[in-house]
Design a protein around this motif. Structure first.
Motif, mmCIF file in Angstrom:
data_model
loop_
_atom_site.group_PDB
_atom_site.id
_atom_site.type_symbol
_atom_site.label_atom_id
_atom_site.label_comp_id
_atom_site.label_asym_id
_atom_site.label_seq_id
_atom_site.Cartn_x
_atom_site.Cartn_y
_atom_site.Cartn_z
ATOM 1 N N TRP A 53 -0.242 2.888 -17.373
ATOM 2 C CA TRP A 53 0.038 2.812 -15.949
ATOM 3 C C TRP A 53 0.540 4.124 -15.371
ATOM 4 C CZ3 TRP A 53 3.777 -1.468 -17.676
ATOM 5 C CH2 TRP A 53 4.837 -0.928 -18.405
ATOM 6 N N LYS A 54 0.618 4.135 -14.052
ATOM 7 C CA LYS A 54 1.224 5.243 -13.323
ATOM 8 C C LYS A 54 1.865 4.629 -12.084
ATOM 9 C CE LYS A 54 0.082 9.620 -11.039
ATOM 10 N NZ LYS A 54 0.417 10.790 -11.820
ATOM 11 N N PHE A 55 3.060 5.105 -11.764
ATOM 12 C CA PHE A 55 3.770 4.613 -10.582
ATOM 13 C C PHE A 55 3.974 5.785 -9.631
ATOM 14 C CE2 PHE A 55 5.178 2.164 -14.295
ATOM 15 C CZ PHE A 55 4.562 0.966 -13.982
ATOM 16 N N THR A 56 3.458 5.652 -8.438
ATOM 17 C CA THR A 56 3.503 6.723 -7.446
ATOM 18 C C THR A 56 4.308 6.241 -6.250
ATOM 19 O OG1 THR A 56 1.308 7.446 -8.174
ATOM 20 C CG2 THR A 56 2.097 8.267 -6.035
ATOM 21 N N ALA A 57 5.430 6.892 -5.994
ATOM 22 C CA ALA A 57 6.270 6.531 -4.849
ATOM 23 C C ALA A 57 5.957 7.467 -3.684
ATOM 24 C CB ALA A 57 7.740 6.617 -5.220
ATOM 25 N N VAL A 58 5.532 6.887 -2.585
ATOM 26 C CA VAL A 58 5.240 7.652 -1.374
ATOM 27 C C VAL A 58 6.425 7.447 -0.432
ATOM 28 C CG1 VAL A 58 3.608 8.049 0.508
ATOM 29 C CG2 VAL A 58 2.775 7.245 -1.726
ATOM 30 N N MET A 59 7.146 8.535 -0.161
ATOM 31 C CA MET A 59 8.354 8.474 0.663
ATOM 32 C C MET A 59 8.141 9.121 2.032
ATOM 33 S SD MET A 59 11.314 9.270 -2.181
ATOM 34 C CE MET A 59 12.615 8.903 -0.999
ATOM 35 N N ASN A 60 6.916 9.186 2.471
ATOM 36 C CA ASN A 60 6.560 9.835 3.729
ATOM 37 C C ASN A 60 5.826 8.806 4.589
ATOM 38 O OD1 ASN A 60 4.595 11.199 5.526
ATOM 39 N ND2 ASN A 60 5.506 13.078 4.684
ATOM 40 N N ARG A 61 6.436 8.426 5.697
ATOM 41 C CA ARG A 61 5.861 7.370 6.545
ATOM 42 C C ARG A 61 4.482 7.736 7.099
ATOM 43 N NH1 ARG A 61 10.101 3.578 7.847
ATOM 44 N NH2 ARG A 61 12.120 4.477 7.331
ATOM 45 N N GLU A 62 4.251 9.010 7.388
ATOM 46 C CA GLU A 62 2.944 9.429 7.900
ATOM 47 C C GLU A 62 1.864 9.262 6.827
ATOM 48 O OE1 GLU A 62 5.746 11.472 8.309
ATOM 49 O OE2 GLU A 62 6.051 10.772 10.373
ATOM 50 N N LYS A 63 2.212 9.586 5.594
ATOM 51 C CA LYS A 63 1.244 9.414 4.498
ATOM 52 C C LYS A 63 0.986 7.935 4.225
ATOM 53 C CE LYS A 63 2.008 13.891 2.432
ATOM 54 N NZ LYS A 63 2.346 14.673 1.247
ATOM 55 N N ILE A 64 2.032 7.114 4.326
ATOM 56 C CA ILE A 64 1.848 5.671 4.174
ATOM 57 C C ILE A 64 0.938 5.161 5.297
ATOM 58 C CG2 ILE A 64 2.988 3.413 4.245
ATOM 59 C CD1 ILE A 64 5.469 4.836 2.960
ATOM 60 N N ALA A 65 1.163 5.633 6.504
ATOM 61 C CA ALA A 65 0.332 5.215 7.650
ATOM 62 C C ALA A 65 -1.121 5.633 7.455
ATOM 63 C CB ALA A 65 0.891 5.791 8.949
ATOM 64 N N ALA A 66 -1.348 6.811 6.877
ATOM 65 C CA ALA A 66 -2.721 7.260 6.615
ATOM 66 C C ALA A 66 -3.402 6.333 5.605
ATOM 67 C CB ALA A 66 -2.721 8.698 6.109
ATOM 68 N N LEU A 67 -2.662 5.930 4.579
ATOM 69 C CA LEU A 67 -3.225 4.981 3.607
ATOM 70 C C LEU A 67 -3.503 3.643 4.283
ATOM 71 C CD1 LEU A 67 -4.067 4.213 0.730
ATOM 72 C CD2 LEU A 67 -1.650 3.655 0.281
ATOM 73 N N CYS A 68 -2.584 3.173 5.100
ATOM 74 C CA CYS A 68 -2.773 1.906 5.818
ATOM 75 C C CYS A 68 -4.030 1.951 6.687
ATOM 76 C CB CYS A 68 -1.560 1.595 6.686
ATOM 77 S SG CYS A 68 -0.079 1.130 5.776
ATOM 78 N N ALA A 69 -4.231 3.068 7.375
ATOM 79 C CA ALA A 69 -5.408 3.202 8.239
ATOM 80 C C ALA A 69 -6.692 3.141 7.418
ATOM 81 C CB ALA A 69 -5.333 4.508 9.029
ATOM 82 N N ALA A 70 -6.711 3.815 6.270
ATOM 83 C CA ALA A 70 -7.906 3.796 5.414
ATOM 84 C C ALA A 70 -8.157 2.397 4.854
ATOM 85 C CB ALA A 70 -7.752 4.820 4.285
ATOM 86 N N VAL A 71 -7.093 1.734 4.414
ATOM 87 C CA VAL A 71 -7.231 0.371 3.876
ATOM 88 C C VAL A 71 -7.676 -0.576 4.984
ATOM 89 C CG1 VAL A 71 -5.956 -1.586 2.891
ATOM 90 C CG2 VAL A 71 -5.588 0.716 1.988
ATOM 91 N N GLY A 72 -7.043 -0.470 6.155
ATOM 92 C CA GLY A 72 -7.416 -1.326 7.279
ATOM 93 C C GLY A 72 -8.880 -1.170 7.648
ATOM 94 N N LYS A 73 -9.365 0.069 7.664
ATOM 95 C CA LYS A 73 -10.772 0.323 7.978
ATOM 96 C C LYS A 73 -11.677 -0.272 6.900
ATOM 97 C CE LYS A 73 -14.004 3.990 9.161
ATOM 98 N NZ LYS A 73 -14.214 5.431 9.296
ATOM 99 N N ALA A 74 -11.305 -0.082 5.632
ATOM 100 C CA ALA A 74 -12.124 -0.599 4.524
ATOM 101 C C ALA A 74 -12.206 -2.127 4.539
ATOM 102 C CB ALA A 74 -11.557 -0.116 3.188
ATOM 103 N N LEU A 75 -11.142 -2.765 4.972
ATOM 104 C CA LEU A 75 -11.093 -4.232 4.968
ATOM 105 C C LEU A 75 -11.405 -4.855 6.322
ATOM 106 C CD1 LEU A 75 -7.894 -4.793 2.780
ATOM 107 C CD2 LEU A 75 -10.292 -4.833 2.053
ATOM 108 N N GLY A 76 -11.665 -4.004 7.324
ATOM 109 C CA GLY A 76 -11.941 -4.524 8.660
ATOM 110 C C GLY A 76 -10.717 -5.162 9.301
ATOM 111 N N ARG A 77 -9.536 -4.585 9.044
ATOM 112 C CA ARG A 77 -8.285 -5.129 9.579
ATOM 113 C C ARG A 77 -7.589 -4.060 10.417
ATOM 114 N NH1 ARG A 77 -5.050 -7.946 4.785
ATOM 115 N NH2 ARG A 77 -3.646 -8.316 6.501
ATOM 116 N N GLU A 78 -7.984 -3.966 11.660
ATOM 117 C CA GLU A 78 -7.408 -2.965 12.566
ATOM 118 C C GLU A 78 -5.897 -3.195 12.700
ATOM 119 O OE1 GLU A 78 -7.819 -1.712 17.217
ATOM 120 O OE2 GLU A 78 -9.596 -2.494 16.190
ATOM 121 N N GLY A 79 -5.140 -2.113 12.679
ATOM 122 C CA GLY A 79 -3.697 -2.206 12.833
ATOM 123 C C GLY A 79 -2.945 -2.567 11.563
#
Length: 178
Positions: A53-79
């Motif tokens: 395994w690998k555990f990656t802690a993201v402590m930057n809200r902008e980077k978390i938001a960028a991941l959320c946007a990519a996931v939301g787009k991939a899953l068709g879940r805006e916002g």
């Protein structure tokens, strides 16, 4: 500390009162607490002790938001926003590991319990399981240093609780057979 130093009743009550938190305040979590949680994840059992395994802690809200946007787009879940955590711990594992999902589940439980011990709220985010190899999602994950040969099998969204979750309704069943 010896194993017997911790009251078994206190430990059992601690486990039974843990709740998923889906509302976080704006406060930042100290890096020392995040490192403690990561150490607890690393202390989890893994099949055959392979620890792939690998555990990656993201402590930057902008980077978390960028991941959320990519996931939301991939899953068709805006916002899509993963409940706007201040920290996101991404648990990944080698895609070829036959034990990847169960190993990461054990680590996630340790993350949950460590977060509770530190006064933090935590909720399991599972959506990356379905889209970690989507090109846009993978680009963000790669930017976080998550290897291409790793799949994401869970994320822990962490923050100070905005709302304290109420008592848990137990729906499952347990049985003892003699």
């Amino acid at each position: 500390m010896k194993d017997t130093d911790l009251s078994k009743d206190a430990l059992i009550e601690f486990i039974k009162t843990r709740r998923s938190c889906r509302s976080f305040s704006a406060g930042d979590i100290p890096e020392e607490d995040v490192r403690t949680i990561l150490d607890c994840a690393l202390a989890a059992p893994s099949a055959r002790g392979m620890q792939t395994w690998k555990f990656t802690a993201v402590m930057n809200r902008e980077k978390i938001a960028a991941l959320c946007a990519a996931v939301g787009k991939a899953l068709g879940r805006e916002g899509y926003d993963m409940y706007k955590p201040s920290v996101l711990i991404i648990t990944s594992n080698e895609k070829s590991s036959p034990f990847r999902e169960v190993d990461n589940a054990c680590a996630m439980e340790n993350i949950y319990l460590a977060a509770k011990a530190l006064g933090l709220g935590c909720v399991w985010i599972n959506q990356l399981l379905d889209c970690f190899d989507n090109p846009e999602v993978r680009a963000v994950l790669s930017g976080f240093g998550i290897p291409e040969n790793h799949g994401v099998y869970g994320c822990a969204a962490l923050g100070y609780p905005g709302e304290v979750p109420g008592p848990k309704t137990v729906k499952g069943e347990s049985r003892i057979v003699k």
